[in-house]
Structure formats: structure tokens, C-alpha cells
Design a protein around this motif. Structure first.
Motif, PDB file in Angstrom:
ATOM      1  N   UNK A 107       0.886  -1.198   0.150  1.00 48.86           N
ATOM      2  CA  UNK A 107       0.057  -0.029  -0.088  1.00 48.86           C
ATOM      3  C   UNK A 107       0.891   1.214  -0.105  1.00 48.86           C
ATOM      4  N   UNK A 108       0.881   1.965  -1.007  1.00 50.07           N
ATOM      5  CA  UNK A 108       1.730   3.288  -1.261  1.00 50.07           C
ATOM      6  C   UNK A 108       0.747   4.445  -1.110  1.00 50.07           C
ATOM      7  N   UNK A 109       1.004   5.197   0.044  1.00 47.83           N
ATOM      8  CA  UNK A 109       0.128   6.396   0.292  1.00 47.83           C
ATOM      9  C   UNK A 109       0.585   7.590  -0.548  1.00 47.83           C
ATOM     10  N   UNK A 110      -0.284   8.575  -0.505  1.00 43.32           N
ATOM     11  CA  UNK A 110      -0.351   9.527  -1.385  1.00 43.32           C
ATOM     12  C   UNK A 110       0.814  10.606  -1.340  1.00 43.32           C
ATOM     13  N   UNK A 111       1.534  10.952  -0.241  1.00 49.61           N
ATOM     14  CA  UNK A 111       2.637  11.819  -0.099  1.00 49.61           C
ATOM     15  C   UNK A 111       4.198  11.046   0.132  1.00 49.61           C
ATOM     16  N   UNK A 112       4.195   9.890  -0.715  1.00 49.46           N
ATOM     17  CA  UNK A 112       5.545   9.202  -0.622  1.00 49.46           C
ATOM     18  C   UNK A 112       6.534   9.850  -1.307  1.00 49.46           C
ATOM     19  N   UNK A 113       7.768   9.958  -0.745  1.00 50.54           N
ATOM     20  CA  UNK A 113       8.839  10.755  -1.696  1.00 50.54           C
ATOM     21  C   UNK A 113       8.984   9.641  -2.901  1.00 50.54           C
ATOM     22  N   UNK A 114       9.104  10.607  -3.835  1.00 51.68           N
ATOM     23  CA  UNK A 114       9.600   9.628  -5.045  1.00 51.68           C
ATOM     24  C   UNK A 114      11.119   8.884  -5.098  1.00 51.68           C
ATOM     25  N   UNK A 115      11.799   9.563  -4.343  1.00 47.74           N
ATOM     26  CA  UNK A 115      13.063   9.039  -4.287  1.00 47.74           C
ATOM     27  C   UNK A 115      12.957   7.467  -3.673  1.00 47.74           C
TER      28      UNK A 115
END
Length: 151
Positions: A85-93
Motif C-alpha cells: 500500500x503506497x500512500x499519496x505523499x510518498x517521496x519519489x526517491x
């Protein structure tokens, strides 16, 4: 409560999925059946803060929304499937380090986890491989995003 949410006892699931779940639960040991009813959730985004002497799999988080951060990536595993589950504000790095892409646009729902040349990728792979070893199954990985039906 967790048992009533499982696919085998819900009325809204496909009959094939429900039948499969019932056949699996009735034929596996208790230690392998428990995660099907009560999955464990592990935070993947902060594995680099752990020492190499710590157990491979961190303590699971309690299954409630209070433990989920908007910048986090979580693995919910039930012994058969691993839902990332990947949340909306995850750092692209962080996405780049774990998955090799910096945006979820066009990302596949089914993942083959690769190991990249960084500490976070190595630790995520170690966690997934240890879960696979414990559960004696491949643990299919599915990518889930907030707002998607899969989430």
C-alpha cells in the motif's frame, strides 16, 4: 471482526474466490491459517532506520489507520498475497529505491520485486524473502494505492 472481513465469509466476493479461501483454510495448519484471517502490516519505508542485528521482519503494526502515515509504504501480508500500500505523499526517491520507478502512474498492479543497489531495496527484499520462507509460499505482491479499488 477480522474473520467476518475475510473473502471466504463475505457475500460480495466471487464464488470461486470464496471456495478457494475455504479450501485453503480447511487444509492448512493453524500457524498458516491465522494470517489469512488476521494479516500483519509492516512499514517498508523506514527499514533503513533498523540495525542489521535486528530481526529481519520488524514488529507488525496494529491494523488501524492511526499507524498509517501519508508518506509511508506498507506491506500487508496474509500468507498468500502481499499487498503493498503506497500512500499519496510518498517521496519519489523512496519509490525509486524500492521499485525502480519514481511515479505510480502506469505502475503494474502485480509486482516482481527487484533488488537495486541501495540499502532500502536490500532490506525490503530481505523482509519479503523471510516472509516467503516462513509461509512456505511465493507471496504474490500486489501494488495498492489510496483511492484505488485494490486499496
Amino acid at each position: 471482526s477480522a474473520l467476518t472481513k475475510s473473502i471466504g465469509l463475505r457475500n460480495d466476493g466471487r464464488l470461486d474466490d470464496r471456495s478457494y479461501w475455504v479450501s485453503i483454510v480447511s487444509s492448512v495448519s493453524v500457524s498458516l491459517a491465522v494470517p489469512l484471517v488476521f494479516p500483519r502490516m509492516i512499514a517498508l519505508h523506514d527499514l533503513t532506520s533498523r540495525d542489521d542485528e535486528d530481526p529481519l521482519i520488524p514488529n507488525p503494526l496494529t491494523l488501524n489507520s492511526e499507524n498509517i502515515q501519508d508518506n509511508g509504504i506498507y506491506l500487508l501480508e496474509n500468507g498468500e498475497d502481499g499487498f503493498i500500500h503506497v500512500r499519496n505523499a510518498v517521496n519519489p526517491a523512496t519509490l525509486e529505491q524500492i521499485f525502480g520507478f519514481s511515479s505510480l502512474a502506469g505502475a503494474p498492479n502485480l509486482l516482481v520485486l527487484e533488488q537495486f543497489d541501495n540499502v532500502l531495496s536490500r532490506k525490503v527484499n530481505e523482509v519479503v524473502n523471510e516472509i516467503r520462507r516462513q509461509r512456505c509460499s511465493y507471496l504474490r505482491l500486489r501494488l495498492c494505492q489510496k483511492g484505488d479499488p485494490s486499496g
